[in-house]
Motif scaffolding. Sequence first.
Motif, mmCIF file in Angstrom:
data_model
loop_
_atom_site.group_PDB
_atom_site.id
_atom_site.type_symbol
_atom_site.label_atom_id
_atom_site.label_comp_id
_atom_site.label_asym_id
_atom_site.label_seq_id
_atom_site.Cartn_x
_atom_site.Cartn_y
_atom_site.Cartn_z
ATOM 1 N N PHE A 1 0.836 -1.198 0.000
ATOM 2 C CA PHE A 1 0.000 0.000 0.000
ATOM 3 C C PHE A 1 0.874 1.253 0.000
ATOM 4 N N LYS A 2 0.350 2.317 -0.602
ATOM 5 C CA LYS A 2 1.075 3.588 -0.603
ATOM 6 C C LYS A 2 1.232 4.141 0.811
ATOM 7 N N LYS A 3 0.214 3.924 1.630
ATOM 8 C CA LYS A 3 0.215 4.423 3.012
ATOM 9 C C LYS A 3 -0.588 3.457 3.866
ATOM 10 N N ASP A 4 -0.516 3.624 5.185
ATOM 11 C CA ASP A 4 -1.342 2.804 6.065
ATOM 12 C C ASP A 4 -2.807 2.953 5.658
ATOM 13 N N THR A 5 -3.486 1.837 5.557
ATOM 14 C CA THR A 5 -4.843 1.834 5.010
ATOM 15 C C THR A 5 -5.780 1.086 5.949
ATOM 16 N N GLY A 6 -6.979 1.630 6.169
ATOM 17 C CA GLY A 6 -7.976 0.972 7.001
ATOM 18 C C GLY A 6 -8.774 -0.051 6.201
ATOM 19 N N LYS A 7 -9.352 -1.020 6.890
ATOM 20 C CA LYS A 7 -10.141 -2.046 6.205
ATOM 21 C C LYS A 7 -11.336 -1.447 5.464
ATOM 22 N N ASP A 8 -11.995 -0.485 6.097
ATOM 23 C CA ASP A 8 -13.163 0.130 5.450
ATOM 24 C C ASP A 8 -12.752 0.879 4.186
ATOM 25 N N GLU A 9 -11.636 1.590 4.263
ATOM 26 C CA GLU A 9 -11.120 2.318 3.095
ATOM 27 C C GLU A 9 -10.782 1.337 1.974
ATOM 28 N N TYR A 10 -10.167 0.230 2.338
ATOM 29 C CA TYR A 10 -9.814 -0.805 1.366
ATOM 30 C C TYR A 10 -11.062 -1.404 0.714
ATOM 31 N N LEU A 11 -12.049 -1.763 1.517
ATOM 32 C CA LEU A 11 -13.264 -2.390 0.982
ATOM 33 C C LEU A 11 -14.037 -1.431 0.079
ATOM 34 N N LYS A 12 -14.055 -0.158 0.439
ATOM 35 C CA LYS A 12 -14.728 0.846 -0.397
ATOM 36 C C LYS A 12 -14.029 0.959 -1.752
ATOM 37 N N ALA A 13 -12.686 1.015 -1.738
ATOM 38 C CA ALA A 13 -11.933 1.099 -2.998
ATOM 39 C C ALA A 13 -12.126 -0.160 -3.836
ATOM 40 N N LEU A 14 -12.193 -1.305 -3.182
ATOM 41 C CA LEU A 14 -12.402 -2.563 -3.904
ATOM 42 C C LEU A 14 -13.772 -2.576 -4.570
ATOM 43 N N GLU A 15 -14.790 -2.140 -3.840
ATOM 44 C CA GLU A 15 -16.152 -2.120 -4.379
ATOM 45 C C GLU A 15 -16.266 -1.147 -5.548
ATOM 46 N N GLU A 16 -15.560 -0.030 -5.460
ATOM 47 C CA GLU A 16 -15.633 0.988 -6.513
ATOM 48 C C GLU A 16 -14.614 0.756 -7.626
ATOM 49 N N LYS A 17 -13.882 -0.356 -7.532
ATOM 50 C CA LYS A 17 -12.852 -0.718 -8.519
ATOM 51 C C LYS A 17 -11.784 0.370 -8.642
ATOM 52 N N LYS A 18 -11.396 0.895 -7.478
ATOM 53 C CA LYS A 18 -10.367 1.929 -7.415
ATOM 54 C C LYS A 18 -9.196 1.486 -6.529
ATOM 55 N N LEU A 19 -8.993 0.183 -6.453
ATOM 56 C CA LEU A 19 -7.945 -0.349 -5.581
ATOM 57 C C LEU A 19 -6.564 0.159 -5.983
ATOM 58 N N ASP A 20 -6.364 0.378 -7.286
ATOM 59 C CA ASP A 20 -5.078 0.900 -7.771
ATOM 60 C C ASP A 20 -4.694 2.211 -7.077
ATOM 61 N N ASP A 21 -5.703 2.994 -6.675
ATOM 62 C CA ASP A 21 -5.430 4.280 -6.036
ATOM 63 C C ASP A 21 -4.714 4.110 -4.697
ATOM 64 N N LEU A 22 -4.887 2.938 -4.067
ATOM 65 C CA LEU A 22 -4.306 2.700 -2.752
ATOM 66 C C LEU A 22 -2.967 1.979 -2.805
ATOM 67 N N LEU A 23 -2.671 1.337 -3.931
ATOM 68 C CA LEU A 23 -1.520 0.432 -3.996
ATOM 69 C C LEU A 23 -0.302 1.100 -4.627
ATOM 70 N N ALA A 24 0.873 0.663 -4.183
ATOM 71 C CA ALA A 24 2.145 1.222 -4.658
ATOM 72 C C ALA A 24 2.573 0.511 -5.944
ATOM 73 N N SER A 25 2.744 1.281 -7.003
ATOM 74 C CA SER A 25 3.189 0.753 -8.291
ATOM 75 C C SER A 25 4.664 1.095 -8.493
ATOM 76 N N HIS A 26 5.420 0.151 -9.048
ATOM 77 C CA HIS A 26 6.865 0.324 -9.199
ATOM 78 C C HIS A 26 7.272 -0.034 -10.627
ATOM 79 N N GLU A 27 7.804 0.926 -11.358
ATOM 80 C CA GLU A 27 8.371 0.607 -12.670
ATOM 81 C C GLU A 27 9.646 -0.204 -12.457
#
Length: 337
Positions: free
Chosen positions: A140-166
């Motif tokens: 994760f990019k930062k510490d994330t709560g379960k509710d925040e995670y589940l909301k992003a998963l439901e809205e298909k915005k999980l990428d917004d929370l996760l750290a991407s590395h080239e």
Amino acid sequence: MERKLYPLKFEPILKQRLWGGTKLNTVLHKSIGEATDVGESWELSGVPGDVSVVSNGFLKGNSLSELLEIYMSELVGDKVFEKYGAEFPLLIKFIDANDVLSIQVHPDDKLARSRHNSFGKTEMWYVMQADQGASLISGFKKDTGKDEYLKALEEKKLDDLLASHEVAPGDVFFIPAGRVHAIGKGILLAEIQQTSDVTYRIYDFDRRDAEGNARELHTAQALDAIDFSGGGEYKTRYEATENEVTQVVESPYFVTSLIDLNGHELKKDIFGLDSFVILMCMEGSADIFYNDGQKESVTMGETILIPADLKEFSIKAADKCKLLEVHMPDVESEAKK
């Protein structure tokens, strides 16, 4: 005359995947026939139903399980055999991601044991080749709560929370159990992991298989496995020195080093390890000398198992060669639970 153990090669176990491609053939020269979706080559496996079989020497045709039954600690080391018994503790793979893999997480030992009677799955990746701009997800990019995670998963915005590395060749990522991750499109890598095939699939980008079916997701199971902390340094930093051994990962499950040779012979004494050694060839080729002049060769895309009983050997590369060297840590001498 007693026949001694020697450096062992195994038949690759090839796995077709929805996201697989052809680099295992075009880059690593593995025979995949007409298939265009081969995603994994299991190089060394003790997973039931997918146990590796020896491809060289007088033990050709014998399975890894049979070798463990016959040679026991001579193959894996005294303390390793005492702890793991007839179960080989590591699973070694090459992975070709022609498309992004699902976003997923693996359980730790405690959770995997209670749910699946399995080891957990801590792993690491070494990037061998990457298309321009290829990236992967780790953490994760930062510490994330379960509710925040589940909301992003439901809205298909999980990428917004996760750290991407080239990524680029030579990059290393250590993925402890609990870390959310995904290998991105255009990446060929070596994977070293605990012997486990337990994966909790979190999100699969709404993909469908050839029959139009979506793959199963494991939302509830994954929730108990995920480490929601974030913001750390996810890429493993190391400075390789030519013609020396550079340790890159040390964990309770495996120790991995990079051997970068260039026209050099490296003498190895593994007596003090009390462990087998696995060599995975990342680049070039090398000869392994053992038992007073006997030789086995390894080339890019090949994996070889050095038995614990083979206390001394040397690795010689006429030209540039890179190898991953994997062995077990100093495990506690205790009965397997």
